[in-house]
Design an enzyme around this catalytic site. Structure first.
Site, PDB file in Angstrom:
ATOM      1  N   LYS A  54       0.827  -1.204   0.000  1.00 33.24           N
ATOM      2  CA  LYS A  54       0.000   0.000   0.000  1.00 33.24           C
ATOM      3  C   LYS A  54       0.860   1.252   0.000  1.00 33.24           C
ATOM      4  O   LYS A  54       0.552   2.237  -0.685  1.00 33.24           O
ATOM      5  CB  LYS A  54      -0.936  -0.008   1.214  1.00 33.24           C
ATOM      6  CG  LYS A  54      -2.075  -1.017   1.091  1.00 33.24           C
ATOM      7  CD  LYS A  54      -2.818  -1.219   2.400  1.00 33.24           C
ATOM      8  CE  LYS A  54      -3.881  -2.290   2.248  1.00 33.24           C
ATOM      9  NZ  LYS A  54      -4.532  -2.651   3.530  1.00 33.24           N
ATOM     10  N   GLN A  98      -4.922  -1.366   9.643  1.00 30.82           N
ATOM     11  CA  GLN A  98      -4.740  -2.687   9.048  1.00 30.82           C
ATOM     12  C   GLN A  98      -5.311  -3.777   9.953  1.00 30.82           C
ATOM     13  O   GLN A  98      -4.973  -3.848  11.128  1.00 30.82           O
ATOM     14  CB  GLN A  98      -3.253  -2.944   8.786  1.00 30.82           C
ATOM     15  CG  GLN A  98      -2.953  -4.262   8.113  1.00 30.82           C
ATOM     16  CD  GLN A  98      -3.512  -4.334   6.697  1.00 30.82           C
ATOM     17  OE1 GLN A  98      -3.374  -3.400   5.915  1.00 30.82           O
ATOM     18  NE2 GLN A  98      -4.138  -5.445   6.372  1.00 30.82           N
ATOM     19  N   ASP A 121     -11.346   2.993   4.046  1.00 31.13           N
ATOM     20  CA  ASP A 121     -11.742   1.590   3.945  1.00 31.13           C
ATOM     21  C   ASP A 121     -13.259   1.450   3.949  1.00 31.13           C
ATOM     22  O   ASP A 121     -13.782   0.358   3.692  1.00 31.13           O
ATOM     23  CB  ASP A 121     -11.150   0.790   5.108  1.00 31.13           C
ATOM     24  CG  ASP A 121     -10.140  -0.245   4.649  1.00 31.13           C
ATOM     25  OD1 ASP A 121      -9.981  -0.415   3.422  1.00 31.13           O
ATOM     26  OD2 ASP A 121      -9.510  -0.885   5.503  1.00 31.13           O
TER      27      ASP A 121
END
Length: 297
Positions: A54, A98, A121
């Site tokens: 990422k 994460q 997200d």
């Protein structure tokens, strides 16, 4: 019939190129460079790889990559305090925590501390509610990427029968909402669904997201259907003989029996190389969107 293979790598590259162009324009016209902050707690090997990838993709798109790597024993209160600091940092446009987090940390409690306007997200309760209500939201990356892949072979989904196999909050439920927004008739199937094979056979669009290797067989698929395989499962590679080099090794497969499905479907995503590359591409897309929206652009 042999299905068209939907190339997720190519589509993801197109999305990333568009994001890079948008970032360059934002910097040129407004002097702004979007920033994506990623919080990693612990040393899970897969998570470390994801975070590294990422970061590379973020920098390649011309954005700032801000990484916070915390020890596994970091307390929940400390993680939440960091998220709150990032909420107040004007140079941070997107925040990603994460997953999975260590067992002593309540992931939902941490996620819902993220400013919904920085929730790239799309996992906060606020963004989930906005999506269901049809309001402007930051949408989870994997479902969003799945829709973009479908559109490469079916631009107008209006009236199509869509079946989503799986009801997770990460993929199944948001994907069902996105398909409804495209005016599909949507059925969500799951482990308690009776006659699931027949339900799947009615689908013009079949999206598999249950995390069970090759559960969807060729005879579950309507001839000509679009099949989006969201599963990523690691299984043992088949042995070719007693001295085979494949012995003890693993391979990645989806939730769909690819070879059998390819002979029936009209279009299908492979695993790997289908939905997977779209997730990071859509994360970058969401970060650019968040940067623009936060400034009324």
């Amino acid at each position: 019939m042999s299905a068209k293979i939907i190339d997720g790598k190519a589509v993801a590259k197109s999305v990333r190129d568009d994001v890079a162009a948008g970032v360059a324009a934002l910097e040129k016209d407004h002097g702004l460079v979007p920033g994506l902050a990623v919080v990693l707690v612990g040393e899970d090997p897969a998570s470390q790889v994801y975070v590294r990838n990422k970061g590379i993709a973020t920098r390649e798109a011309g954005m700032r990559s801000i990484e916070h790597k915390l020890r596994a024993e970091t307390s929940q209160d400390e993680v939440i305090a960091l998220v709150r600091r990032l909420n107040g940092d004007d140079e941070v446009d997107g925040i990603l925590v994460q997953l999975p987090l260590p067992d002593h940390i309540d992931a939902n409690a941490v996620i819902n501390e993220i400013d919904p306007d920085k929730d790239v997200d799309g996992l906060t309760e606020v963004n989930a509610g906005r999506l269901v209500l049809g309001k402007e939201a930051l949408v989870p990356c994997t479902p969003q990427g799945s829709i973009l892949l479908i559109k490469t072979v079916m631009e107008d989904m209006s009236g199509a029968n869509a079946v989503v196999l799986g009801r997770s909050i990460l993929v199944g439920k948001p994907l069902a909402s996105l398909l409804l927004a495209e005016h599909c008739t949507v059925t969500t199937a799951h482990s308690r669904t009776r006659g699931v094979e027949e339900v799947c056979r009615q689908a013009d669009i079949l999206c598999a997201a249950v995390g069970r290797p090759e559960i969807v067989k060729g005879d579950w698929i309507k001839p000509g259907a679009v099949v989006i395989d969201i599963g990523i499962n690691r299984v043992e590679a088949p042995e070719q003989g007693p001295n085979s080099e494949a012995k003890g090794k693993t391979r990645l497969v989806g939730d769909v029996d690819f070879d059998a499905a390819r002979a029936v479907a009209g279009a299908i995503t492979p695993v790997p190389g289908g939905v997977g590359p779209m997730t990071i591409a859509c994360l970058l897309k969401n970060t650019l969107t968040a940067a623009r929206r936060r400034r009324g652009l």
